[in-house]
Design an enzyme around this catalytic site. Structure first.
Site, PDB file in Angstrom:
ATOM      1  N   ARG A  35       0.840  -1.209   0.000  1.00 53.27           N
ATOM      2  CA  ARG A  35       0.000   0.000   0.000  1.00 53.27           C
ATOM      3  C   ARG A  35       0.868   1.249   0.000  1.00 53.27           C
ATOM      4  O   ARG A  35       1.897   1.294   0.678  1.00 53.27           O
ATOM      5  CB  ARG A  35      -0.892   0.044   1.246  1.00 53.27           C
ATOM      6  N   GLU A  69      -2.753  -9.892  19.225  1.00 52.40           N
ATOM      7  CA  GLU A  69      -4.148  -9.481  19.042  1.00 52.40           C
ATOM      8  C   GLU A  69      -5.105 -10.530  19.581  1.00 52.40           C
ATOM      9  O   GLU A  69      -6.145 -10.206  20.153  1.00 52.40           O
ATOM     10  CB  GLU A  69      -4.417  -9.204  17.559  1.00 52.40           C
TER      11      GLU A  69
END
Ligand code: AMP
Length: 399
Positions: free
Chosen positions: A241, A386
């Site tokens: 990205r 996470e």
């Protein structure tokens, strides 16, 4: 208490069963190619050989049933019955402007996740499918939604508002949300704990540097700014990205090459970042480093630009908080790439940051203080987790 953590993608489902007394992973694994020919479950139990099942998984419910079978399997299982699983925590990408915390799933929560399909078109539908599959496979078991956007909801208006006509915030909820929120939440709190900082006032910058990359600034564990935006495209240079860019570049490429805006956004998301900058070497930092070391100039520039951009974000967030007590590195690059950490920190002399280069070099994938004793700011490596954060929230909400 045992918590099953689920991260459902459109054709995959990752899971971990975590014992909350010891916060250890009892088993983990993933189902791949759900709804596609060649479905496969890989189940891992520490100290045992991987258990692999290749069997059709036409839908997520079948995948969840197979996960439960594996967890209860005589040879490869870790529980006797599904009753031993107290609750299920789900990673959900987008909670829109509604959820600033994790929440026990009910019909309202599912409605909001559905309403956010436009904001998270690749993830939210899959996340909801995962929740519904668990509801069907384990009726009555509490499910908790842990939103990747929740951490960013604490940002003040001046940080989350885009400078476009206000009606777009009103009409379509267009604002900065931030992503990797579960990681930033976990790492900012672990940083405060590990560094012995004040849990109410500590100013912490977390650099989550992996294939996806983002920076957050938080005070007392509450987000004040973060680099990703309405989508994960904004902010740092990433594996593929582009991060921050003049939006006019999109129009310019459209006009020059007869592309439409969707094609250019695909180019920004999938073909840019260090992959694009290096002339197509790889999205993987290790490959790009190898190319740079072998004399590939574009690869070298890509890595230099990555470090430079991270440093600029750290500088701006130090200004946003009028100071910084700790800078933490996490995720694949942040946890493992000592030379990259060192390069980023070389911009921070003006803040009084000093790395202990030897400790930095020796620190890989485990919690460590890597700044020198006389550094004005503590610099740390804090591995993200996470799944554990999702399990902690799920346990807290369902105890
Ligand atoms: P993540 O998205 O957090 O899994 O991070 C993946 C990225 O971390 C990949 O680009 C890897 O190249 C990078 N990475 C993992 N280990 C290392 C390492 N030892 N040195 C440099 N980069 C690494």
């Amino acid at each position: 208490m045992k918590i099953l953590v689920i991260n459902a993608g459109s054709s995959s489902l990752k899971y971990q069963l975590i014992d909350m007394e010891t916060e250890t992973v009892l088993a983990k694994g993933q189902c791949e190619r759900i709804g596609i020919e060649g479905s496969k479950l890989t189940h891992k139990v520490p100290g045992k050989e991987d258990y692999i099942r290749q069997t059709p998984m036409p839908e997520h419910k079948v995948a969840v049933d197979l996960v439960l079978e594996a967890l209860m399997d005589e040879e490869h299982g870790v529980v006797k019955s599904a009753d031993e699983i107290d609750a299920v925590g789900h990673r959900v990408l987008h909670g829109g402007m509604v959820y600033s915390d994790s929440i026990v799933v009910n019909d309202d929560v599912k409605r909001v996740i559905r309403e956010c399909f436009d904001l998270g078109p690749l993830h939210n539908p899959a996340n909801l499918t995962g929740i519904e599959a668990c509801e069907a496979a384990m009726p009555g078991k509490p499910n908790v939604a842990v939103f990747d956007t929740a951490f960013g909801m604490a940002m003040p208006e001046k940080a989350y508002t885009y400078a476009i006509p206000h009606e777009y915030l009103e009409k379509y909820s267009i604002r900065k949300y931030g992503f990797h929120g579960t990681s930033h939440n976990f790492v900012s709190k672990e940083t405060i704990r590990f560094a012995g900082l004040d849990s109410e006032t500590a100013k912490v910058i977390v650099c989550h540097l992996g294939n996806g990359a983002s920076v957050s600034a938080s005070i007392g564990g509450k987000c004040v700014d973060t680099s990703m935006g309405l989508t994960p495209l904004e902010g740092l240079i990433m594996g593929s990205r582009c991060g921050d860019i003049d939006p006019a570049v999109a129009q310019y490429i459209c006009n020059k090459e007869g592309k439409d805006i969707n094609e250019v956004l695909t180019l920004f998301n999938k073909k840019s970042g260090i992959l694009g900058m290096s002339g197509g070497v790889s999205t993987d930092f290790r490959d790009v480093k190898k190319a740079a070391d072998a004399g590939n100039h574009l690869a070298e520039v890509a890595l230099d630009a990555f470090a430079y951009r991270v440093a600029k974000y750290i500088g701006s967030y130090a200004a946003a908080m009028n100071g910084v007590d700790a800078i933490a590195f996490t995720a694949g690059v942040g946890e493992n790439d000592a030379p990259m950490r060192s390069e980023i920190m070389s911009y921070m002399g003006f803040l009084g940051v000093k790395l202990d280069e030897e400790v930095n070099k020796a620190s890989r994938g485990k919690e460590a203080l890597i700044s020198a004793p006389d550094s004005t700011v503590k610099v740390l490596v804090i591995p993200t987790n996470e799944e554990l954060m999702i399990a902690r929230d799920t346990a807290a909400l369902t105890k």
